[in-house]
Design a protein around this motif. Structure first.
Motif, PDB file in Angstrom:
ATOM      1  N   VAL A 297       0.831  -1.208   0.000  1.00 56.19           N
ATOM      2  CA  VAL A 297       0.000   0.000   0.000  1.00 56.19           C
ATOM      3  C   VAL A 297       0.866   1.259   0.000  1.00 56.19           C
ATOM      4  CG1 VAL A 297      -1.592   1.387   1.397  1.00 56.19           C
ATOM      5  CG2 VAL A 297      -2.027  -1.057   1.051  1.00 56.19           C
ATOM      6  N   PHE A 298       1.866   1.289   0.860  1.00 56.36           N
ATOM      7  CA  PHE A 298       2.691   2.495   0.954  1.00 56.36           C
ATOM      8  C   PHE A 298       3.641   2.623  -0.237  1.00 56.36           C
ATOM      9  CE2 PHE A 298       1.033   2.880   5.189  1.00 56.36           C
ATOM     10  CZ  PHE A 298       1.004   4.260   5.357  1.00 56.36           C
ATOM     11  N   ALA A 299       4.017   1.507  -0.836  1.00 57.59           N
ATOM     12  CA  ALA A 299       4.781   1.597  -2.081  1.00 57.59           C
ATOM     13  C   ALA A 299       3.919   2.237  -3.165  1.00 57.59           C
ATOM     14  CB  ALA A 299       5.253   0.219  -2.513  1.00 57.59           C
ATOM     15  N   GLY A 300       2.638   1.848  -3.211  1.00 60.58           N
ATOM     16  CA  GLY A 300       1.715   2.435  -4.177  1.00 60.58           C
ATOM     17  C   GLY A 300       1.465   3.909  -3.916  1.00 60.58           C
ATOM     18  N   LEU A 301       1.266   4.273  -2.647  1.00 65.13           N
ATOM     19  CA  LEU A 301       1.055   5.675  -2.300  1.00 65.13           C
ATOM     20  C   LEU A 301       2.278   6.526  -2.650  1.00 65.13           C
ATOM     21  CD1 LEU A 301      -0.708   5.311   1.182  1.00 65.13           C
ATOM     22  CD2 LEU A 301      -1.743   6.123  -0.948  1.00 65.13           C
TER      23      LEU A 301
END
Length: 301
Positions: free
Chosen positions: A98-102
């Motif tokens: 998720v944080f890689a995507g964000l």
């Protein structure tokens, strides 16, 4: 999600590391403002991208150290979420994705605002962003984490110093200025100092886990000397930049942060227990942010 679960996630995010991550971004933007180039929208997206990347790095570090054994029960520093079972490995993997995507979404938005249709520049910075994400994840995660081979210091110097400061400066000014080198070096050295405090604190548990950090390689006494070298060169780099590029007493406001930086060096030398040393990670991170804010304000006044 229960309050207890939220608390565990906030602890896993390790928000106390954010001031350090933001320091290089602020430094680059202050330098651009000093040169007459500045956009608030670019700063805002640079800040959000940096926050997402730092949280990503912290989550990956929590997961990786637990997998490889550095966060075992013998570790003297604060426990991590996966180690204690507060967050499962599967949940942590999901959060990392998720944080890689964000980070990617925020980063692409930043590049679109800064460079519009300049596709060559967008491509170069996108590659740098992907490298930052890769570096964040593989520091302690993966089959061959470079943090376990003593390469964390050079990675921090590069990404928290040169990439962070030069990159954020270029996003605003659209040009490179080698005068930025000394402030970038200063930020990178102070960030490496924070990592060194962490590694000195965890020297015994890291050695048992096979994490060959710089302090594990050279021993605590030499790691303390190394720490003073990092802090000393950081302060000298800032002074050298001002002597070469600025004038007036306000340009030297940043020296007000020097006593706090020196205090950190003294603490690393004298505090031998992990519990006593742990607060000085946050202390140096906040001192670095103060140093940057005073440096920037002194330049633009």
């Amino acid at each position: 999600m229960t309050n207890s679960k939220i608390k565990h996630w906030l602890q896993a995010f390790r928000l106390r590391t954010l001031p350090l991550a933001l320091s290089s971004i602020f430094m680059g933007n202050f330098l651009a403002k000093w040169q007459g180039e500045f956009d608030w929208g670019i700063l805002g997206l640079a800040v959000s991208t940096t926050i997402f990347l730092q949280i990503l790095s912290n989550l990956a570090n929590d997961y990786g150290d637990s997998i490889h054994g550095a966060d075992s029960a013998e570790r003297e520093g604060p426990s991590r979420a996966v180690q204690t079972g507060a967050i499962s490995k599967g949940q942590m993997k999901t959060a990392i994705i998720v944080f890689a995507g964000l980070s990617l979404i925020s980063g692409i938005s930043l590049l679109a605002l800064a460079f519009a249709d300049q596709w060559m520049l967008i491509t170069v910075f996108l590659v740098l962003g992907l490298l930052a994400i890769y570096a964040a994840i593989t520091y302690t995660a993966g089959s061959n984490p470079y943090g376990y081979r003593g390469l964390g210091d050079i990675s921090v110097l590069i990404f928290f110093g040169f990439v962070g400061v030069f990159g954020s400066y270029f996003l605003q000014a659209k040009t490179l200025d080698w005068n930025v080198l000394l402030p970038a070096l200063s930020c990178g050295l102070l960030a490496t100092g924070v990592l060194n405090v962490n590694n000195i604190r965890d020297i015994e548990s890291d050695e048992k886990a096979g994490k060959i950090s710089i302090p594990v390689r050279i021993g605590r006494d030499k790691a303390v000397v190394y720490h003073f070298v990092l802090l000393g060169l950081a302060m000298l780099s800032g002074v050298a930049f001002i002597m070469l590029n600025a004038s007036g007493w306000t340009s030297y406001l940043f020296v007000l942060a020097f006593p706090l930086i020196i205090k950190n060096g003294v603490a690393v030398k004298t505090k031998t227990s992990a519990a006593a040393l742990d607060p000085y990670l946050k202390q140096l991170a906040l001192s670095t942010l103060l140093y940057v804010l005073l440096f920037g304000v002194g330049l633009v006044l």
